[in-house]
Structures are given as structure tokens and as C-alpha cells.
Design an enzyme around this catalytic site. Structure first.
Site, short mmCIF file in Angstrom:
data_model
loop_
_atom_site.label_atom_id
_atom_site.label_comp_id
_atom_site.label_asym_id
_atom_site.label_seq_id
_atom_site.Cartn_x
_atom_site.Cartn_y
_atom_site.Cartn_z
N LYS A 1 0.67 -1.39 -0.31
CA LYS A 1 0.07 -0.24 0.21
C LYS A 1 0.81 1.07 -0.09
O LYS A 1 0.91 2.09 -0.81
CB LYS A 1 -1.05 -0.17 1.15
CG LYS A 1 -1.67 1.47 1.44
CD LYS A 1 -2.87 1.02 2.41
CE LYS A 1 -3.78 0.02 1.93
NZ LYS A 1 -4.92 -0.45 3.81
N ARG B 1 -3.02 2.73 8.90
CA ARG B 1 -3.29 1.40 8.69
C ARG B 1 -1.83 0.79 7.90
O ARG B 1 -1.00 1.58 7.75
CB ARG B 1 -3.96 1.96 6.95
CG ARG B 1 -5.51 2.01 6.23
CD ARG B 1 -5.86 3.42 5.13
NE ARG B 1 -6.65 3.94 5.21
CZ ARG B 1 -7.98 3.52 4.86
NH1 ARG B 1 -8.07 2.78 4.97
NH2 ARG B 1 -8.48 4.78 4.45
N GLY C 1 -7.60 -6.80 5.28
CA GLY C 1 -8.96 -6.76 6.19
C GLY C 1 -8.12 -8.02 7.06
O GLY C 1 -9.11 -8.37 8.62
N MET D 1 -5.02 -7.25 8.85
CA MET D 1 -5.08 -5.92 10.18
C MET D 1 -5.85 -5.52 10.32
O MET D 1 -6.32 -4.19 9.73
CB MET D 1 -3.58 -6.18 9.54
CG MET D 1 -2.44 -7.37 9.73
SD MET D 1 -1.19 -7.33 9.26
CE MET D 1 -1.07 -6.86 7.61
N ARG E 1 -3.75 -0.86 -6.03
CA ARG E 1 -3.23 -2.17 -5.92
C ARG E 1 -3.47 -3.08 -6.69
O ARG E 1 -4.67 -3.14 -7.54
CB ARG E 1 -3.28 -2.76 -4.43
CG ARG E 1 -4.70 -3.40 -4.50
CD ARG E 1 -5.01 -4.02 -3.01
NE ARG E 1 -6.19 -4.36 -2.41
CZ ARG E 1 -6.39 -4.89 -1.42
NH1 ARG E 1 -6.32 -4.18 -0.12
NH2 ARG E 1 -8.00 -4.55 -1.07
N HIS F 1 -16.02 -8.74 1.66
CA HIS F 1 -15.26 -9.33 2.72
C HIS F 1 -15.12 -10.96 2.04
O HIS F 1 -14.26 -11.37 1.33
CB HIS F 1 -14.85 -9.01 4.60
CG HIS F 1 -13.98 -9.95 5.28
ND1 HIS F 1 -14.43 -11.51 4.94
CD2 HIS F 1 -13.07 -10.02 4.92
CE1 HIS F 1 -13.21 -11.99 6.32
NE2 HIS F 1 -12.56 -11.31 5.57
N SER G 1 11.42 -43.24 -14.18
CA SER G 1 10.68 -42.58 -13.80
C SER G 1 10.55 -42.22 -11.63
O SER G 1 10.92 -43.79 -11.41
CB SER G 1 9.02 -43.31 -14.11
OG SER G 1 8.38 -42.67 -14.20
N CYS H 1 6.61 -39.72 -11.28
CA CYS H 1 5.21 -40.00 -11.71
C CYS H 1 4.95 -40.16 -10.06
O CYS H 1 3.29 -39.69 -10.49
CB CYS H 1 5.18 -41.41 -12.11
SG CYS H 1 5.57 -42.70 -11.14
N TYR I 1 10.40 -35.11 -18.02
CA TYR I 1 8.83 -35.09 -17.95
C TYR I 1 8.42 -35.03 -16.70
O TYR I 1 8.65 -35.82 -15.98
CB TYR I 1 8.54 -35.85 -19.63
CG TYR I 1 8.27 -37.40 -18.72
CD1 TYR I 1 7.41 -38.12 -17.86
CD2 TYR I 1 9.25 -38.58 -18.97
CE1 TYR I 1 7.59 -39.33 -17.57
CE2 TYR I 1 9.07 -39.28 -18.51
CZ TYR I 1 8.35 -40.34 -18.13
OH TYR I 1 8.60 -41.30 -16.99
C1 PEP Z 1 5.21 -43.04 -6.27
O1 PEP Z 1 6.50 -44.33 -5.28
O2 PEP Z 1 6.04 -42.52 -6.42
C2 PEP Z 1 4.47 -43.82 -7.06
C3 PEP Z 1 4.31 -42.82 -8.32
O3 PEP Z 1 3.87 -45.23 -6.69
P1 PEP Z 1 2.94 -45.52 -5.77
O4 PEP Z 1 1.90 -43.93 -5.52
O5 PEP Z 1 1.85 -46.49 -6.79
O6 PEP Z 1 3.86 -46.15 -5.35
#
Ligand code: PEP
Ligand code: MG
Length: 886
Positions: free
Chosen positions: A22, A92, A101, A103, A336, A452, A768, A836, A856
């Protein structure tokens, strides 16, 4: 020596860290010549020094404050405490990151028994003067002296009733004088001291109160939710007051330069004639839409529109502006960057690029990937014929269903019990923040789009309806009525925050789709990003959804989910229970066509994109009946049918379940250890994959199966499993006469695999990182127990900065990921790497993966758009060259 206090004309918008958002913007607006009332800012460093000194204002700070005050008095030509023309100021808070809101604020500071008389004479408006004084007493007592506003409001209500008034504007100057007398008595009673009359004392106490409010409960909760560090502190802005409540040629309001809900390029906001700023935000009176200001004060309106354009062009972004008109003169009190829904954020960013105000790179960086989540939620099915019981302001889009609750604590409690609730309140205050966090949605009967509830809900991406005046809320009896309909506590309603409709019961919802602007933005993200984005999916429906959201392949297809289908469980159980290999093979033979069909569906849905299929991973007892339930059944049968064959069967089942029972199943007979001991199970799965692939290849499709072995800890495990895959694939190729290209890789999800990745890479075409298990095994935290037992406390007590199962622990688990990539690539430069675990859909973890050099990330279908944007941002932020996007 540090400088603690800055006049507005000494700062600029770059000084946010020191002056707070502000303060920095007030300084910037002063710099560009906008009509900002004079003032000064006490820096965040002063706040931190105040805390370091055990909550005391140092003589140096006091000196600087008085010096700035003297300049302010010179600039305004008024003096604090002057009995004929008193300077009045607002005090303020102003943190580095906006905390709306959360503080404290004190307005009209400088009023006392004498200055009120002076103000009455000067303005020839005693009613205004006394009303201002009583507002000051009320606010100061609440914020600084800790006297609950309830006592003042109660007195006001009694006074109104006594005099037969229905609203405050009916009170005369004399009435306000009486109220002030009573107010002072309330203060005396609760603080055992008279209301402070010395304006300098009022000022210092208010500054301290604002500093203190940095650590009030709602501010702390808000910071935790928004990940704002506690050490930043707040600045304090002291600004000369301008009054929107000086009559019908005065007013106050807030406006966004574009619609914060939809992003539409149209001035959007509201105002109240003859009111003070807090009246709009507090939602006590329902304000007028900004467009009607054109009719009431055409010149002011034109000047305001011009100022809004000036501000938006200056900041190159949508602004949220507070203004006051005092006797026909416009003042800007704050600007802002406006908070907005994800839908609005995308539209605004894309339109600003189209209008050549900002570049694509800037547009991509402006959107918080997490916010996209809002757009990927369900909405009410269009074919459903709606019948609403009431309609309010569409304050934050999205639809939600839940049980009605009327209290924030209750909302939190019931949500904790696993219920879905909708918080219904006359209005919300910052003290309700925990209830808003817990609820599915919020409904208020009073207040506008900038109240709010609306601001907070929009920030959280929660559906919200405001100002639904048709609702008569009876907090005492826990019910509301809308026309003839009575809705009691606990009853289910559905609300649509995009239209403002409230409906009874649960209503069918549909899946979200990506808007054109959203697609445009994501296409820019795709042009930039280096990381590929895949999805975790194990059925054709999720696979199709993921492709629609832009997934470039499947990074993890968990095959165990296919075994969980009710029709398959008996066959799976038979396979597990079989005493001989022949029996097991027979059951597997039965499972094979089912698995094959699963894979055909998935390969088809993914068209020519790669599909990583992970062979069976969980311990086998997960497919068996629950031991406790079996025991209960057996006991019952022993008492009722002791000779029944059913009892024999259950006893046999129990024996097998006990055999499979493990102390630490997550560290037990699971992952590739299943394939090592029961190769026939993996063989069946690999056959199913290659039969499916061959069938589709013969139909002219391209299929890229990537077979993934879970939980490998030693290269020899992978060596053996790889052999199994290769032999089986060859066998099917001979049998079908169809050659399918495939790869074999492994999950890296135990520390040993990461540490010996160079050896493992020799047997793997890809890695992975299974960061769910890798987090479990690195910390030694059971992923099934930690979150429920102790992790929450760890995070609250700051033992851990974040939940490591949600946000990758870069210093620990991350080191293993980096080591795994480095060792793996040393042994095999062309090794493909991905992630993954759940972290593949989390923005900071995605940036880490980019920097670690992964190819990836893979995440659930609904996180794919988020991951595409986060991957682009990672590329932009971490690229040496400036112009990544043209
Ligand atoms: C993991 O362990 O990160 C994974 C992707 O396999 P799961 O969650 O199926 O054990
Ligand atoms: Mg795992």
C-alpha cells in the site's frame, strides 16, 4: 542509522519490501501526480525493530514520526489537535503482500472533545463532526484499547429503538453527542481510564496496535494459508483523512479496472454516497454499481475513469482502486493489483498481450498455476432445469453442494468430520477466515462484490454469493428463509457462484472444459516449455480427459487398479489363494483377457502417445478380505452354523490372509518382489500388454508401450525382470507375427536405487522417479500414517516447512533425484527420465524437476494444465537468454 519513515513523495512502487504494497503504491501514485491525500509510511523495518525491542517504539522512530507529522501539517496547512482546523489522519497497515482486512486500521484519528467542536464549526456540519468522533471512539476502542465493538453497537441499537429511528443517518448532531457521552462511559468501564484526548498519544498507540495486528490470529492464519513469511512485518501508513460522509456531494467506493470475476474489460465496482470507506468493505450497506456514479456526479465519474485508465496503463495490470469524493473533489486512497479469479486472470493476461501492453512471457508468469485448479472444477449441468430459492450477487464462480452451517467454527468442525458444508452468514468478517477455508462455498445476505466474503473467496477459488438480501438469516434458530422456503441447519443446498443462484438439494454437475483464452495461454506455455507433461491414468476415460487437457503420454498406468474392479476381485483372490502353480496359472489365464481389454482401451485413448505401464505393485493382501471382518463372520458362523461349509471356507481364507499378513506391508512383499517370487503374475500382465498392442498395431495404430518395474532396489532385480519382459514379448511376437517396439524401465523409489543408478541404468531404458515411495523411504515416514499422525503438527510447529508428500523435499529427497539422474546419465547418456509421484503436479516440484534435467513430469489428468504452465514458468525463470517467447 536506518531510516524508518518515508513521506509519500519519497518513495515509489519498487519499494514494496520496505514500504509495504500500500505504501509503495501511494508513493508511486503521488509521484505520477494523482490526487492522493498527503501522508507518510512507517517502514516494515520499523515494525521488525519494534518486535526486536520487545514491542517498544524506540526514541529514534518516535522522532522520525513527529518529524514526518510536522511536514504533513505543513503540506495540509492543518495541525493535529488544532481546535479550529484539526488535521485528522488514518492509520492503516500495509504488508508487503496484500492481506485484505487481516490487520487493523484506525480512521479519524485526532478527534477529541475540542477538535470535534472545531470541525463542526469549520464544516458547518455538526452532525458530520459528531458522527466522525463517535466512529473514531468506536474504532480506536476496538483496535487499540481492546473494547469489543459489540458494546458500542448494542448501545447504538438501543438509541435507535428509543428514538424510533431505523437507520444511523436519522441520528442528529445532538443524538450523536449523547451517544458519544455513553461511548466514553463504556470505555471508562472496560479500561478503567478515560478515552485518550491527546492526539499524539492516540497516534502512537494506534501505530503500535497496527504493528501488533501483524501477529493477530486471523493474520497468522491468512499468512499460513498464503505462504507469506512471518518475518516480513507490516508497514504503517499515516494519511490525512478525506471524508466521503460530508453530505450528498461526497461518497466513497472501490473499483476494479476490469471485472475481477470474468476479466471483462469494463470498469467494475461500487460506491456509497455520503459514507466512509469502511462502510463499503464491511458490507453493512449494500452499495450502488459504479456505472450509476455517472448520473450522480458526471464530472467526478469522468475524472475517475481517466484515473483508472492512467493507473492500469501505468502498472500494466488490472488495478483495484479505493476512492473518496469529498464535496465534489476526487481522491485516490489506494491502488493495488486486483485479486481475480483464474478465469479473469487468464482473460486479462491474454487480452493484455493482444493489446501489446505486455509480452507472452510476462503473461505466462502472471498466472499462478495453482489458481488454474479453479477452472478445472465441476459446474452445474446445463441441461438441469434450475429452480432457485434465492439469487444474490455472483461473487466468485464455481458450483458447490453442501450442508448449511451458520458459524465459522461449526464449518471447521464439520469439515473436520468429513462433511461438506456451505457457510451462510449475514456477512463475514476476517474472524471467519477459518470457516471460509473449510467450507465448500460461502453465502452472505449483505455486502457487495468487494465485501470481505467476496474478496477472500475469490482469492481461494471458492464459490461465493454475496448480498443475497432475499435470505432472512436467523442465527439464533439456525435457519434461513427465502420467500416461503425455510432451510434449516444441516440441510443440503447447491449454489452457483457464477450466477448467484441458491438451490435446494444436490444438483448434477458436469466436468469442466478449457476456454479459448485458456487454450491460447497453454499453447504459449507449450511453445516455451522444455519439460514434457504426461499423466497418471489407468483407464480409458481418465486417459481421454488427460489428452484433452494436453497430456503427451501416460507416465504411470497403475495396473493394480484394474484388479480392484468388483467383478474381478473373486478371480484375483482365487489367483492369490491357489496352493499350486497350476491353480494360479488357471486364474491368471482368466484374468489375461480382462487385462488385455484394459490395455486396448488405454492404448486407443492415447493414440500414438507413449504409455508407461507399471506391473503389479501393492502387497497381495490388499486384494483380500479384511482380517477383522473375517474374524467377526467366523465367530458368528461358529455360534450359528458350526458345521457349515461356509465356515470351513472362511477359516481357510483367514489362514491365507494370515499368511500374507505383514508387519510393514509398504516395505514388504510388494513391487518387483512380487514378480521375482511369482513371475507368472508379471508374465500374464506383459502378455496382456503385447496382445493388446499387437491387435492395435494390426489395425494400423501406433502403440508405444513402456514397461515399468516398480520398487527396484538392486540392479539384479531389474536384470531378471527385464529378461522376463523381453522373453515374453518375443513369445507374443512369434505367436501373433506382430513386432511391437517397446522399452523397459524402472521406477526409482527407494534410496538404494538412486544411489546405484549407474548400475541400474545399464538395464533400464528409462527411469521414473516414484517420489511418493521415495519420500516415504527417505524420511522413513509411513505414507499411510504420517499425515494423520504427526505431520500436521510438524508443519504447524515449523519442524518441516511443508508436507513432503505434497511438495518435494528438495534438500533431501531431491538430492536423491539429482543423484539418480546424474549417475543414470553417466552410465547411459540417452536415458529418459521422469517423475510420476504426486509431486509431478506441484508447481515448485515441477521447477525442481526442470532444473534436475528430467525429461517429463507425470500427474493426474486435472493437474495437466497446471503442469504445462508451471513447466513453462520454470523454463522462463531459469533460462539464461532473455527472449524465450517472442
Ligand atoms: C510413487 O511411489 O511415487 C508412485 C508413483 O507409485 P505409487 O504411488 O503407486 O506407490
Ligand atoms: Mg511407488
Amino acid at each position: 542509522m536506518d531510516k524508518f519513515v518515508y513521506l509519500f513523495d519519497e518513495g515509489n512502487s519498487e519499494m514494496k519490501e520496505l514500504l509495504g504494497g500500500k505504501g509503495a503504491n501511494l508513493a508511486e501514485m503521488t509521484k505520477i501526480g494523482l490526487p492522493v491525500p498527503y501522508g507518510f509510511t512507517i517502514s516494515t523495518t520499523a515494525c521488525n525493530a519494534y518486535y526486536e525491542a520487545g514491542k517498544s517504539v524506540s526514541p529514534e522512530l518516535r522522532f522520525e514520526i513527529y518529524e514526518a507529522l510536522a511536514t504533513l501539517e505543513e503540506q495540509t496547512g492543518k495541525r493535529l489537535g488544532d481546535t479550529s482546523d484539526p488535521l485528522l489522519v488514518s492509520v492503516r497497515s500495509g504488508a508487503v503482500f496484500s492481506m485484505p482486512g487481516m490487520m487493523d486500521t484506525v480512521l479519524n484519528l485526532g478527534m477529541n472533545d475540542e477538535t470535534v467542536e472545531g470541525l463542526a464549526k469549520l464544516t458547518e456540519n455538526p452532525r458530520f463532526a459528531y458522527d466522525s468522533y463517535r466512529r473514531f471512539i468506536q474504532m480506536f476502542s476496538d483496535v487499540v484499547l481492546g473494547v469489543d465493538v459489540f458494546y458500542f453497537e448494542q448501545l447504538l441499537e438501543e438509541t435507535r429503538d428509543e428514538k424510533g429511528y431505523t437507520s444511523d443517518p436519522e441520528l442528529t448532531a445532538e443524538d450523536w453527542k449523547e451517544v458519544i457521552g455513553e461511548y466514553k462511559k463504556i470505555v471508562k468501564k472496560h479500561t478503567r481510564k478515560a478515552f485518550p484526548q491527546d492526539p499524539k498519544e492516540q497516534l502512537l498507540l494506534s501505530i503500535q496496535a497496527v504493528f501488533d495486528s501483524w501477529h493477530n490470529q486471523r493474520a497468522v492464519v491468512y499468512r499460513r494459508l498464503n505462504k507469506i513469511p512471518d518475518h516480513l512485518g507490516t508497514a504503517v501508513n499515516i494519511q490525512s483523512m478525506v471524508f466521503g460522509n460530508m453530505g450528498n456531494d461526497s461518497g466513497t467506493g472501490v473499483a476494479f479496472t476490469r471485472n475481477p470475476s470474468t476479466g471483462e474489460k469494463k470498469l467494475y465496482g461500487e460506491y456509497l454516497i455520503n459514507a466512509q470507506g469502511e462502510d463499503v468493505v464491511a458490507g453493512i450497506r449494500t452499495p450502488q454499481p459504479i456505472s450509476t456514479l455517472k448520473d450522480e456526479m458526471p464530472d467526478v465519474f469522468d475524472q475517475f475513469v481517466e484515473t483508472c485508465n492512467h493507473l492500469e496503463n501505468h502498472y500494466k495490470d488490472m488495478q483495484d482502486i479505493e476512492f473518496t469524493v469529498e464535496r465534489g473533489q476526487l481522491f485516490i486512497l489506494q491502488t493495488r493489483t486486483g485479486k481475480r479469479t483464474a478465469e479473469a486472470a487468464i482473460r486479462i493476461a491474454v487480452e493484455l498481450v493482444n493489446d501489446k501492453v505486455i509480452g507472452k512471457q510476462e503473461a505466462l508468469l502472471r498466472i499462478d498455476p495453482e489458481q488454474l485448479d479453479q477452472l478445472l472444477h465441476r459446474r452445474i449441468d446445463d441441461s438441469f432445469v434450475r429452480q432457485h430459492i434465492a439469487k444474490g450477487l455472483p461473487a466468485s464462480p464455481g458450483a458447490a453442494t453442501g450442508q448449511v452451517v451458520f458459524d465459522a467454527d461449526e464449518a471447521e468442525r464439520l469439515t473436520g468430520d468429513g462433511r461438506k458444508v456451505i457457510l451462510v452468514r449475514p456477512e463475514t468478517t476476517p474472524d471467519d477466515i477459518h470457516g471460509i477455508i473449510s467450507a465448500q462455498a460461502v453465502v452472505t445476505s449483505r455486502g457487495g462484490m468487494t465485501s470481505h466474503a467476496a474478496v477472500v473467496a475469490r482469492g481461494m477459488g471458492k464459490a461465493c454469493i454475496c448480498g443475497c438480501e432475499a435470505l432472512k438469516i436467523d442465527l439464533k434458530n439456525k435457519q434461513f428463509t427465502a420467500g416461503d422456503t425455510v432451510v434449516n441447519y444441516g440441510e443440503i443446498i447447491t449454489i452457483d457462484g457464477s450466477t448467484g443462484e441458491i438451490m435446494l438439494g444436490e444438483i448434477p454437475m458436469i466436468e469442466p472444459e478449457l476456454s479459448d483464452d485458456f487454450r491460447t495461454l497453454l499453447s504459449w506455455a507449450d511453445d516455451v516449455r522444455k519439460l514434457k507433461v504426461r499423466t497418471n491414468a489407468d483407464n480409458p476415460q481418465d486417459s481421454r480427459k488427460a489428452v484433452e487437457f494436453g497430456a503427451e503420454g501416460i507416465g504411470l498406468c497403475r495396473t493394480e487398479h484394474m484388479f480392484m474392479d468388483a467383478s474381478r476381485v473373486p478371480v484375483v483372490q482365487r489367483m492369490i489363494l491357489s496352493d499350486t502353480l497350476e491353480e494360479r496359472l488357471e486364474a491368471l489365464e482368466q484374468l489375461l483377457p480382462m487385462q488385455q481389454e484394459d490395455f486396448e482401451g488405454i492404448f486407443e485413448a492415447m493414440e500414438d502417445r507413449p504409455v508407461t505401464v507399471r506391473l503389479l505393485d501393492p502387497p497381495l493382501h490388499e486384494f483380500m478380505p479384511d482380517k477383522e471382518e473375517l474374524l467377526v463372520d467366523i465367530t458368528k458362523l461358529q455360534l450359528t452354523y458350526p458345521d457349515s461349509p461356509e465356515l470351513k471356507e472362511k477359516e481357510q481364507l483367514l489362514r491365507k490372509v494370515r499368511q500374507l499378513d505383514e508387519f510393514n506391508p509398504m516395505l514388504g512383499h510388494r513391487g518387483c518382489r512380487l514378480g521375482m517370487i511369482h513371475p507368472e503374475i508379471y508374465e500374464m500382465q506383459v502378455k496382456a500388454i503385447f496382445y493388446a498392442a499387437a491387435k492395435l498395431v494390426n489395425k494400423g495404430m501406433k502403440v508405444i508401450p513402456e514397461i515399468m518395474i516398480p520398487l527396484v532396489g538392486h540392479v539384479n532385480e531389474l536384470k531378471e525382470m527385464r529378461k522376463l519382459v523381453v522373453n515374453t514379448a518375443e513369445q507374443i511376437a512369434d505367436e501373433t507375427g506382430t513386432q511391437v517396439d517397446y522399452t523397459v524401465g524402472t521406477m526409482i523409489e527407494v534410496p538404494r536405487a538412486a544411489l546405484t543408478a549407474d548400475a541400474i541404468a545399464l538395464e533400464a531404458d528409462f527411469f521414473s522417479f516414484g517420489t511418493n515411495d521415495l519420500t516415504q523411504t527417505t524420511f522413513g515416514y509411513s505414507r499411510d500414517d504420517a499425515e494423520g499422525k504427526f505431520l500436521q503438527a510438524y508443519i504447524e510447529n515449523k519442524v518441516l516447512p511443508e508436507n513432503p508428500f505434497a511438495v518435494l523435499d528438495q534438500n533431501g529427497v531431491g538430492k536423491l533425484v539429482e543423484t539418480g539422474v546424474k549417475l543414470g546419465r553417466t552410465a547411459k547418456p540417452e536415458l529418459k527420465t521422469g517423475i510420476c509421484g504426486e509431486h509431478g503436479g506441484e508447481k515448485t516440484s515441477i521447477e525442481f524437476c526442470f532444473n534436475a534435467g528430467l525429461d517429463y513430469v507425470s500427474c493426474s489428468p486435472y493437474r495437466v494444465p497446471l503442469a504445462r504452465l508451471a513447466a513453462a514458468q520454470a523454463t522462463i525463470r531459469n533460462s539464461k537468454t532473455e527472449a524465450v517467447v517472442k
